[in-house]
Scaffold this active site. Structure first.
Site, PDB file in Angstrom:
ATOM      1  N   SER A   6       0.850  -1.201   0.000  1.00 23.84           N
ATOM      2  CA  SER A   6       0.000   0.000   0.000  1.00 23.84           C
ATOM      3  C   SER A   6       0.879   1.242   0.000  1.00 23.84           C
ATOM      4  CB  SER A   6      -0.893   0.005   1.242  1.00 23.84           C
ATOM      5  OG  SER A   6      -1.408   1.310   1.430  1.00 23.84           O
ATOM      6  N   HIS A  31      -1.244  -1.235  -4.397  1.00 23.48           N
ATOM      7  CA  HIS A  31      -2.490  -0.944  -3.679  1.00 23.48           C
ATOM      8  C   HIS A  31      -2.605   0.558  -3.414  1.00 23.48           C
ATOM      9  CE1 HIS A  31      -5.896  -2.149  -1.122  1.00 23.48           C
ATOM     10  NE2 HIS A  31      -5.495  -1.220  -0.262  1.00 23.48           N
ATOM     11  N   ASP A  33      -4.951   3.514  -1.815  1.00 27.32           N
ATOM     12  CA  ASP A  33      -6.048   3.789  -0.885  1.00 27.32           C
ATOM     13  C   ASP A  33      -6.645   5.166  -1.150  1.00 27.32           C
ATOM     14  OD1 ASP A  33      -6.088   1.421   0.876  1.00 27.32           O
ATOM     15  OD2 ASP A  33      -4.022   2.024   1.301  1.00 27.32           O
ATOM     16  N   MET A  35      -9.393   7.796  -0.075  1.00 28.52           N
ATOM     17  CA  MET A  35     -10.287   8.142   1.050  1.00 28.52           C
ATOM     18  C   MET A  35     -10.831   9.544   0.832  1.00 28.52           C
ATOM     19  SD  MET A  35      -7.927   6.801   4.181  1.00 28.52           S
ATOM     20  CE  MET A  35      -6.910   5.319   4.025  1.00 28.52           C
ATOM     21  N   HIS A  64      -8.473   0.792  -3.919  1.00 28.56           N
ATOM     22  CA  HIS A  64      -9.368   0.513  -2.784  1.00 28.56           C
ATOM     23  C   HIS A  64     -10.106   1.802  -2.453  1.00 28.56           C
ATOM     24  CE1 HIS A  64      -9.457  -0.510   1.848  1.00 28.56           C
ATOM     25  NE2 HIS A  64     -10.661  -0.395   1.336  1.00 28.56           N
ATOM     26  N   MET A  66     -12.462   4.072  -0.393  1.00 27.57           N
ATOM     27  CA  MET A  66     -13.084   4.255   0.933  1.00 27.57           C
ATOM     28  C   MET A  66     -13.811   5.591   0.863  1.00 27.57           C
ATOM     29  SD  MET A  66      -9.873   2.864   3.142  1.00 27.57           S
ATOM     30  CE  MET A  66      -8.813   2.926   1.708  1.00 27.57           C
ATOM     31  N   GLY A 140      -9.041   3.598   7.076  1.00 29.69           N
ATOM     32  CA  GLY A 140      -8.748   5.017   7.279  1.00 29.69           C
ATOM     33  C   GLY A 140      -7.284   5.333   7.480  1.00 29.69           C
ATOM     34  N   ASP A 173      -6.347  -6.762   4.213  1.00 28.39           N
ATOM     35  CA  ASP A 173      -5.748  -5.427   4.276  1.00 28.39           C
ATOM     36  C   ASP A 173      -5.772  -4.888   5.701  1.00 28.39           C
ATOM     37  OD1 ASP A 173      -4.944  -2.813   3.824  1.00 28.39           O
ATOM     38  OD2 ASP A 173      -6.640  -2.281   2.537  1.00 28.39           O
TER      39      ASP A 173
HETATM   40  C1  DX5 Z   1      -6.300   1.288   5.620  1.00 29.08           C
HETATM   41  C2  DX5 Z   1      -5.821   0.961   4.251  1.00 29.08           C
HETATM   42  C3  DX5 Z   1      -4.654   0.064   4.165  1.00 29.08           C
HETATM   43  C4  DX5 Z   1      -3.409   0.549   4.851  1.00 29.08           C
HETATM   44  C5  DX5 Z   1      -2.699  -0.661   5.364  1.00 29.08           C
HETATM   45  O1  DX5 Z   1      -7.534   1.909   5.530  1.00 29.08           O
HETATM   46  O2  DX5 Z   1      -6.869   0.342   3.509  1.00 29.08           O
HETATM   47  O3  DX5 Z   1      -4.386  -0.320   2.827  1.00 29.08           O
HETATM   48  O4  DX5 Z   1      -2.551   1.269   4.028  1.00 29.08           O
HETATM   49  O5  DX5 Z   1      -1.612  -0.268   6.102  1.00 29.08           O
HETATM   50  P1  DX5 Z   1      -0.842  -1.254   7.091  1.00 29.08           P
HETATM   51  O6  DX5 Z   1      -0.329  -2.401   6.289  1.00 29.08           O
HETATM   52  O7  DX5 Z   1       0.232  -0.383   7.659  1.00 29.08           O
HETATM   53  O8  DX5 Z   1      -1.840  -1.686   8.127  1.00 29.08           O
HETATM   54 ZN    ZN Z   2      -6.396  -0.473   1.506  1.00 35.08          ZN
END
Ligand code: DX5
Ligand code: ZN
Length: 213
Positions: A6, A31, A33, A35, A64, A66, A140, A173
């Site tokens: 990520s 990956h 993220d 948000m 991903h 969110m 998040g 994740d």
């Molecule tokens: C959290 C994200 C993850 C995050 C994971 O909302 O969806 O993808 O980056 O990070 P780690 O591996 O540090 O938990």
């Molecule tokens: Zn994620």
């Protein structure tokens, strides 16, 4: 085991370099993220930054979402031709329709389950899905602690997946590291997302190899 680092834990001042680093060192997916500050209490990146990532990434993007307005964001990111777009089941009134829509854009489609959402909630979607992403932290933020109850959920999902659609990948994740990778593999996970474990490791190649082995 496929590995999707990520980029949330990357150095955003050197993003191109940090994307190259994972692509050159054995990652399978990148990956991303996204948000919106509404579905989750954090804001990350939009299509301008993701298109810069897409230009340097040599592996497919795994977006991903969110966010609250999933279709709006699918339309923003679709022109970047990501490998996957996943959206949260908790935030979508018509998930079946949205899955069909994402697939009609020639993008693989998946749904994401928050820690409280049962595996059975995807039963009647599974035949259409390319991926189910199980959150093992609350969405998040990176760097949170792994929620162990989700291991049982992975096992339940695997039973459904094997019966209904063996081609659908199970991704996890949140809080993934060398400490729980074995457990996740045994439970039936196909793809691990890892942010802080990969980017905070002294050697990214070793980190990715450890998760794959
Ligand atoms: C959290 C994200 C993850 C995050 C994971 O909302 O969806 O993808 O980056 O990070 P780690 O591996 O540090 O938990
Ligand atoms: Zn994620």
């Amino acid at each position: 085991m496929l590995v999707a680092p990520s980029i949330l834990s990357a150095d955003f001042g050197n993003l191109a370099n940090d994307v190259k680093k994972i692509c050159d060192n054995g990652c399978d997916l990148v990956h991303v993220d996204v948000m919106d500050g509404h579905f989750v209490p954090n804001l990350t990146i939009g299509p301008v930054v993701v298109s810069a990532i897409a230009k340097v990434a040599t592996k497919p993007l795994d977006i991903h979402l969110m966010v609250e307005n999933n279709t709006f964001f699918v339309d923003l990111f679709a022109p970047l031709k990501p490998g996957y777009i996943t959206f949260h089941l908790e935030e979508e009134k018509n998930p079946h329709r949205l899955v069909q829509y994402i697939k009609s854009l020639d993008i693989k489609a998946g749904v994401v389950l928050n820690p409280h959402t049962p595996a059975s909630s995807v039963e009647y979607l599974l035949s259409n899905l390319d991926m189910v992403l199980i959150m093992s932290v609350n969405p998040g933020f990176g760097g949170q602690k792994f929620i162990p109850e989700v291991v049982e959920k992975v096992k339940r999902l695997k039973v459904l997946r094997d019966k209904i659609n063996p081609n659908c990948l199970i991704e996890i994740d949140g809080g993934v590291s060398d400490q729980n990778i074995e457990l996740l593999k045994d439970a039936g996970v196909d793809v691990v997302v890892a942010g802080s474990y990969v980017y905070k490791h002294k050697d990214i190649k070793t980190a990715i190899e450890t998760l794959k082995a």
